[in-house]
Write an enzyme that holds these catalytic residues in place. Sequence first.
Site, PDB file in Angstrom:
ATOM      1  N   CYS A  77       0.816  -1.216   0.000  1.00  0.00           N
ATOM      2  CA  CYS A  77       0.000   0.000   0.000  1.00  0.00           C
ATOM      3  C   CYS A  77       0.851   1.268   0.000  1.00  0.00           C
ATOM      4  O   CYS A  77       0.526   2.238  -0.694  1.00  0.00           O
ATOM      5  CB  CYS A  77      -0.986   0.005   1.156  1.00  0.00           C
ATOM      6  SG  CYS A  77      -0.286  -0.248   2.793  1.00  0.00           S
ATOM      7  N   ASP A 284      -7.426   5.649  -1.433  1.00  0.00           N
ATOM      8  CA  ASP A 284      -7.086   4.449  -0.676  1.00  0.00           C
ATOM      9  C   ASP A 284      -6.613   3.353  -1.629  1.00  0.00           C
ATOM     10  O   ASP A 284      -7.342   2.971  -2.549  1.00  0.00           O
ATOM     11  CB  ASP A 284      -8.327   3.975   0.082  1.00  0.00           C
ATOM     12  CG  ASP A 284      -8.032   2.894   1.103  1.00  0.00           C
ATOM     13  OD1 ASP A 284      -6.972   2.260   1.013  1.00  0.00           O
ATOM     14  OD2 ASP A 284      -8.879   2.681   1.994  1.00  0.00           O
ATOM     15  N   HIS A 286      -6.147   0.223  -0.929  1.00  0.00           N
ATOM     16  CA  HIS A 286      -6.495  -1.109  -0.438  1.00  0.00           C
ATOM     17  C   HIS A 286      -7.666  -1.725  -1.186  1.00  0.00           C
ATOM     18  O   HIS A 286      -8.680  -2.115  -0.611  1.00  0.00           O
ATOM     19  CB  HIS A 286      -6.806  -1.043   1.057  1.00  0.00           C
ATOM     20  CG  HIS A 286      -5.649  -0.596   1.886  1.00  0.00           C
ATOM     21  ND1 HIS A 286      -5.402   0.733   2.163  1.00  0.00           N
ATOM     22  CD2 HIS A 286      -4.657  -1.294   2.487  1.00  0.00           C
ATOM     23  CE1 HIS A 286      -4.318   0.835   2.906  1.00  0.00           C
ATOM     24  NE2 HIS A 286      -3.845  -0.379   3.114  1.00  0.00           N
TER      25      HIS A 286
END
Length: 397
Positions: A77, A284, A286
């Site tokens: 990430c 994000d 993820h």
Amino acid sequence: MHFYISATLTYDTLGFGEFDDFPETSEPVWILGKEFNALTEKDDILSHVTSRLWFTYRKNFPPIGGTGPTSDTGWGCMLRCGQMILGEALVRRHLGRDWRWVRSQSQREDYIGILNAFLDKKDGYYSLHQIAQMGVGEGKSIGQWYGPNTVAQVLKKLAVFDSWSRLAVHVAMDNTVVIEEIKRLCMPWLDYGGAACVDLQGGMSERNGCLEGACALAEEETALWNPLLLLIPLRLGLSDINEAYIETLKQCFQLPQSLGVIGGKPNSAHYFIGYVGEELIYLDPHTTQPAVEPCEDSQVPDDTYHCQHPPCRMHICEIDPSIAVGFFCRTEDDFDDWCLRFRKVLYDVSSKGYNYRRFSNHLSTKPLFRTVRDFSDSDRLERFFDSEDEEFEILSL
């Protein structure tokens, strides 16, 4: 060394149901140096966010190093956040800050060149493969957690091979931006007194690597300044962010040179692009998506590289104190303007009653970070460490 197992230490945002709609508020919305009104410019806000390059976990790409992982779910990430902040710099460099992505629209050659640099394959300049393998030289095994400083150092090394973009990447350590150091980097053909000492074209020809299909540099791009990507790793607290830094951090998003911030929560990295009220706006990484291959006509299926749902938000006090702030200065005038603007930010924060008990030797208040004219002013210790691994606060009250 610590490794991250996707089953326990990561999550997939697509599995969390509906995303919150963007708030309807009268408070100003700041995203990467642009101000918006959430009541009247909601579509513009979402278009601006969607146009940012969104790099997420991928799966089924060629093994890293030939025998390594074929997915970065659970560990990549922060590497993806590094790609996003660099991707924003490349968009500013080649497409301009007002460029907007439109779904299914014919793609510009420069845009394709940027995406090609990030595809998950071994020969992409800024691919996950390159970042992961270059990180080995920074002491990070493939599959190991990176912090903001490690990513910044790796991007600095990789940018040297990208002669098309010709970025000068500077990582400012010890909370100090040395103006002379940056001007030497961006104008290496000039000596200290400003006289030319290296032939411009000769100096440029020494860099290797060229994006496939990239067009030649336009005449206006041969000006005597390598566009600057400035990355500033910071630690703004111990386990939590020190509230004394919050106002200055928010104002960084207001600067037109802003590229945002990479950081996040412990073991969970995000790319912060702005704020509204006391909430940070972020992209994000993820979400695990299949790896992408270019089409036969060299176009890149790009829908999955743009976040097409409302951006995520979190309270600013939840951010991990280990971050890296990014800025892009296309010209020397941009950099000089950044220096002036940031000094004003420090003055404004100080004048609003943020009284610090420890003062910088060079500015009238204890800043998030500081600018100094040259090396003799900096009084720096050469500490090349991963700030996220240090158990202390660099600037304490």
